[in-house]
Design an enzyme around this catalytic site. Structure first.
Site, short mmCIF file in Angstrom:
data_model
loop_
_atom_site.label_atom_id
_atom_site.label_comp_id
_atom_site.label_asym_id
_atom_site.label_seq_id
_atom_site.Cartn_x
_atom_site.Cartn_y
_atom_site.Cartn_z
N TYR A 137 54.11 100.84 35.74
CA TYR A 137 53.19 100.85 34.57
C TYR A 137 53.55 101.73 33.40
O TYR A 137 53.40 102.82 33.21
CB TYR A 137 51.86 101.50 35.22
CG TYR A 137 50.73 100.11 35.68
CD1 TYR A 137 51.02 98.87 35.33
CD2 TYR A 137 49.28 100.62 35.99
CE1 TYR A 137 50.29 97.81 35.69
CE2 TYR A 137 48.73 99.76 36.81
CZ TYR A 137 48.95 98.43 36.42
OH TYR A 137 48.45 97.25 36.95
N LYS A 190 59.49 95.94 47.18
CA LYS A 190 60.29 94.91 46.87
C LYS A 190 61.77 95.16 46.80
O LYS A 190 62.45 95.05 45.76
CB LYS A 190 59.65 94.32 45.54
CG LYS A 190 60.05 92.90 45.28
CD LYS A 190 59.73 92.00 46.36
CE LYS A 190 60.32 90.46 46.01
NZ LYS A 190 60.09 89.44 47.11
N ASP A 223 55.05 90.75 48.68
CA ASP A 223 54.80 89.58 48.69
C ASP A 223 54.44 89.11 49.90
O ASP A 223 53.44 88.35 50.13
CB ASP A 223 55.64 88.55 47.69
CG ASP A 223 57.24 88.68 48.34
OD1 ASP A 223 57.40 89.67 49.08
OD2 ASP A 223 58.11 87.99 47.82
N ASP A 247 47.76 98.70 42.28
CA ASP A 247 46.62 98.24 41.64
C ASP A 247 46.25 96.86 41.96
O ASP A 247 45.15 96.45 42.27
CB ASP A 247 47.13 98.26 40.07
CG ASP A 247 45.71 98.25 39.11
OD1 ASP A 247 44.61 98.42 39.89
OD2 ASP A 247 45.89 98.01 37.93
N ASP A 251 43.07 95.16 44.50
CA ASP A 251 42.14 93.97 44.21
C ASP A 251 41.95 92.84 45.27
O ASP A 251 40.82 92.49 45.49
CB ASP A 251 42.48 93.29 42.80
CG ASP A 251 41.85 93.89 41.53
OD1 ASP A 251 41.44 95.10 41.63
OD2 ASP A 251 41.70 93.36 40.43
#
Ligand code: ATP
Length: 360
Positions: A137, A190, A223, A247, A251
């Site tokens: 971010y 990742k 992923d 984040d 969700d």
């Protein structure tokens, strides 16, 4: 008899559905406070977001930030910064500014399916532990300035930041939390692509894991983890990850557990804490009276638990338990908002929770 714990807690409504769900949480806490004498709360309303633009001429006023300095904790509503006029639209969001100012490095986001709702993963009960200060971010990962920039109108670049110190402290949060739960941590990264940044995150978390031999640890690519969460989300306990991955992942886990509208979140440092639901401002339903207040109510309950530990006052955690039990009871009784498939308004739901608290 011990004197009541006197707390000063800020109330920042924010944008969109914030003015509906934040007062709902305050009402529920007030109902729980009414039945006991161990904790007293002085609420302090502070403007943020569109309300602050109207009153103070900017979305994150210095007066609000300075007021937070002397508060014990606060409840922050969501912000709809995409709708702010420039220059604020392109600046650090109010939530980002507050997290940065108070170094609220740990963002704890539980996803627990509630009995009686039609969750995609009915037995889901996990916690996403999100590093909150750096990572990808770019609007908040620099001391000064932004890690995102445009050298030309046709070229945009962003810098990710991962430090050993930030990885270590968030890893300790995750492993301590796992010790109090089912004792398993999954590190989401990742490292096959972002090998240095998310690779450092994974490796530092694995180093910290050695100090917690009673906690099982594994690590997965973000992923692949997203896919596993959909297929068997009930097999995870604590997931620790960097800022942006956390984040997005929370969700997903919130929705798999029933609705993003029930997904709570706590942002904390060692000295300050902020309750803020995982969801955004939901401008599509703002003002309709149908927003689900559960996420903000349960975030506030998390805040009370954090304050109970900070002040060593179990009575404060009892308040949280009362609130959580009342929410569970009302939902099990079939009273819930449209996002969960029900027909209760925000007001009807809150009324049912406060009435239940009075009966507990
Ligand atoms: P942000 O980037 O600020 O997190 P977002 O773009 O992810 O925001 P949200 O504002 O969280 O989006 O909304 C996503 C969807 O979830 C919308 O359809 C919204 O109406 C719904 N939603 C979010 N929160 C609630 C809630 N408390 N009650 C009911 N529906 C909600």
């Amino acid at each position: 008899m011990t004197a009541p714990l006197q707390l000063r807690i800020g109330v920042l409504h924010g944008d969109g559905i914030g003015p509906e769900v934040v007062p709902a949480a305050v009402k529920v806490i007030d109902a729980a406070l009414a039945a006991q004498s161990e904790v007293a709360i002085a609420w302090q309303r502070l403007p943020i977001g569109h309300e602050a633009i109207a009153v103070c001429g900017e979305p994150t006023p210095a007066t609000t930030l300075e007021a937070l300095d002397i508060l014990d904790a606060w409840i922050l509503g969501p912000h709809d910064s995409a709708s702010y006029p420039e220059p604020w639209r392109s600046q650090l969001t109010p939530g980002g500014a507050i997290r940065k100012r108070f170094d609220l490095f740990a963002n704890i986001r539980p996803a627990r399916a509630l009995t009686g709702t039609d969750a995609v993963v009915p037995k889901m009960d996990l916690v996403v532990v999100r590093e909150n200060t750096e990572g990808f971010y770019a609007d908040r990962n620099m001391h000064v300035g932004s890690g995102e920039f445009m050298p030309t109108p046709d070229l945009a670049m962003a810098v990710g930041v991962v430090t050993r110190r930030a990885c270590e402290r968030i890893a300790h949060e995750a492993f301590r939390l796992a010790q109090s739960r089912r004792g398993a941590v999954t590190i989401a990264h990742k490292a096959n692509v972002l090998s240095m940044t998310t690779g450092l995150f994974r490796d530092v978390c694995l180093e910290v894991a050695q100090q917690y031999p009673d906690v099982a640890v594994d690590h997965q690519h973000i992923d692949a983890l997203a896919a596993h969460l959909v297929r068997h989300g009930d097999s995870f306990d604590v997931i620790v990850t960097e800022n942006m991955f956390g984040d997005i992942l929370s969700d997903l886990t919130g929705e798999l557990a029933g609705s993003i509208g029930i997904a709570p979140s706590l942002n904390s440092s060692d000295t300050k804490a902020m309750a803020q639901a995982a969801h955004g401002a939901a401008p599509d339903i703002a003002g309709l009276g149908i927003a689900n207040p559960v996420a903000t109510i349960l975030s506030s309950a998390m805040l009370l638990r954090w304050l109970a530990i900070k002040h060593d006052r179990p009575g404060c955690a009892d308040l949280a338990s009362t609130i959580e039990t009342a929410v569970d009871t009302v939902i099990t009784d079939g009273i819930y908002t449209a996002d969960l498939g029900g027909d209760a308004s925000t007001g009807t739901f809150v009324e049912a929770v406060t009435t239940t608290i009075a009966r507990l």
